[in-house]
Design an enzyme around this catalytic site. Sequence first.
Site, mmCIF file in Angstrom:
data_model
loop_
_atom_site.group_PDB
_atom_site.id
_atom_site.type_symbol
_atom_site.label_atom_id
_atom_site.label_comp_id
_atom_site.label_asym_id
_atom_site.label_seq_id
_atom_site.Cartn_x
_atom_site.Cartn_y
_atom_site.Cartn_z
ATOM 1 N N ARG A 100 6.843 4.784 -8.485
ATOM 2 C CA ARG A 100 5.253 4.800 -7.707
ATOM 3 C C ARG A 100 5.381 5.813 -7.041
ATOM 4 O O ARG A 100 3.636 6.189 -7.229
ATOM 5 C CB ARG A 100 6.340 3.986 -6.289
ATOM 6 C CG ARG A 100 5.019 4.145 -5.395
ATOM 7 C CD ARG A 100 6.384 2.930 -3.796
ATOM 8 N NE ARG A 100 7.091 3.787 -3.713
ATOM 9 C CZ ARG A 100 7.914 3.461 -2.579
ATOM 10 N NH1 ARG A 100 7.236 2.525 -2.369
ATOM 11 N NH2 ARG A 100 8.395 4.203 -1.573
ATOM 12 N N LYS A 201 1.929 5.946 -2.159
ATOM 13 C CA LYS A 201 2.239 6.733 -1.186
ATOM 14 C C LYS A 201 1.790 8.001 -0.291
ATOM 15 O O LYS A 201 2.510 9.327 -0.677
ATOM 16 C CB LYS A 201 4.146 6.504 -1.227
ATOM 17 C CG LYS A 201 4.706 6.335 0.170
ATOM 18 C CD LYS A 201 6.423 6.303 -0.244
ATOM 19 C CE LYS A 201 7.057 6.592 1.011
ATOM 20 N NZ LYS A 201 6.018 5.708 2.285
ATOM 21 N N GLU A 237 0.167 -4.762 6.854
ATOM 22 C CA GLU A 237 1.117 -3.991 6.520
ATOM 23 C C GLU A 237 2.106 -2.971 8.131
ATOM 24 O O GLU A 237 0.963 -3.185 8.917
ATOM 25 C CB GLU A 237 2.129 -3.681 5.333
ATOM 26 C CG GLU A 237 1.782 -1.644 5.879
ATOM 27 C CD GLU A 237 1.961 -1.058 4.191
ATOM 28 O OE1 GLU A 237 1.710 -1.734 3.373
ATOM 29 O OE2 GLU A 237 2.057 0.235 4.475
HETATM 30 C C1 COI Z 1 10.316 4.856 4.780
HETATM 31 O O1 COI Z 1 10.660 4.040 4.776
HETATM 32 O O2 COI Z 1 11.467 6.164 3.673
HETATM 33 C C2 COI Z 1 8.800 5.858 4.534
HETATM 34 O O3 COI Z 1 8.444 6.286 4.010
HETATM 35 C C3 COI Z 1 8.071 5.424 5.961
HETATM 36 C C4 COI Z 1 8.076 7.003 6.359
HETATM 37 C C5 COI Z 1 7.116 6.663 6.668
HETATM 38 C C6 COI Z 1 9.463 7.279 8.085
#
Ligand code: COI
Length: 359
Positions: A100, A201, A237
């Site tokens: 990812r 991400k 989401e």
């Molecule tokens: C995760 O679940 O690893 C995330 O990326 C959420 C995070 C922004 C707390």
Amino acid sequence: MAPSSSPTLRTTSEADEEKYANVKWEELGFALTPTDYMYVAKCRQGESFSQGKILPYGDISISPCSPILNYGQGLFEGLKAYRTEDDRVMIFRPDQNALRMQAGAERLCMTSPSLELFVDAVKQTVLANKKWVPPPGKGTLYIRPLLIGSGDTLGVAPAPENTFLIYASPVGDYHKVSSGLDLKVDHKHHRAHSGGTGGVKSCTNYSPVVKSLFEAKSSGFSDILFLDAATSRNIEELSACNIFIVKGNIVSTPPTSGTILPGVTRKSISELARDIGYQVQERDVSVDELLEAEEVFCTGTAVVVTAVETVTFHDKKVKYRTGEAALSRKLRSMLTNIQMGIVEDKKGWMVEIDRCQGW
Ligand code: COI
């Protein structure tokens, strides 16, 4: 701790002191507890990453003119390390996070670490911080890989240098809720749009949700649910995790068509639900269907699988099944039993931290 002259006579608490960091494990929430070490690697534009270094955890130095500070050119990942009852330390599907990050790097014109380097760097970080991996059942070590544009670029352009950094923190639950989340549907703001970066991400996906999240929390909600930007009719989401609805034997979740993060937990839970006979559909899910569902839950590395107790859309509030009878409860225990080494990992998802190239 000073070496013991007579190791066989050591008390359990002395042994634990060496094995574990001094943390009140029961009090862990989802907040930073700094650990001893972090991993850092750098690469110039046009070159590829080579092995980085394990360094003491601490502040980093970065140019005020760096692309991450000026233009938000950066990606992050999140994965966890688990300590099993027989004292092995395992990580969950790190290859998925590596892939990812590669997809995100391609979208942001960055250089990504190879899959092998990514996984090895995660292992090094966990090994170096092994005593911060909580005892079984008392939490997990959250691992945060970052890929950031470093160097100087005053104009908008690919970064002259990329920095790959990994730090870690022991964590407990992300949401402090008893039976389930109280969600508010955001009908004013959107998280992502077609052609944007919602499907990778990118660091820039997260700060724009803070206003909605903060407002919702101030009104007593646990989290916010975003709708699609094109029609405002379909669910997408939450601020930091994916969503599923359940009706009868059908489990549905929005498709990863560019505006939804392709969650590693989302993918794993879909597979586990299919394994126990549910039909899993990845498709547009309307707010109307959400309001008519029997059950709603969210998935993510941080939230694991968390039931939703209520959803509020304008002035309509709907309550869902939670607790023992909920599918989310079953799926959560199927997943965490694999992660904690309680049941055999027949899927080959877990990677044991035993050795790595650079340590
Ligand atoms: C995760 O679940 O690893 C995330 O990326 C959420 C995070 C922004 C707390």
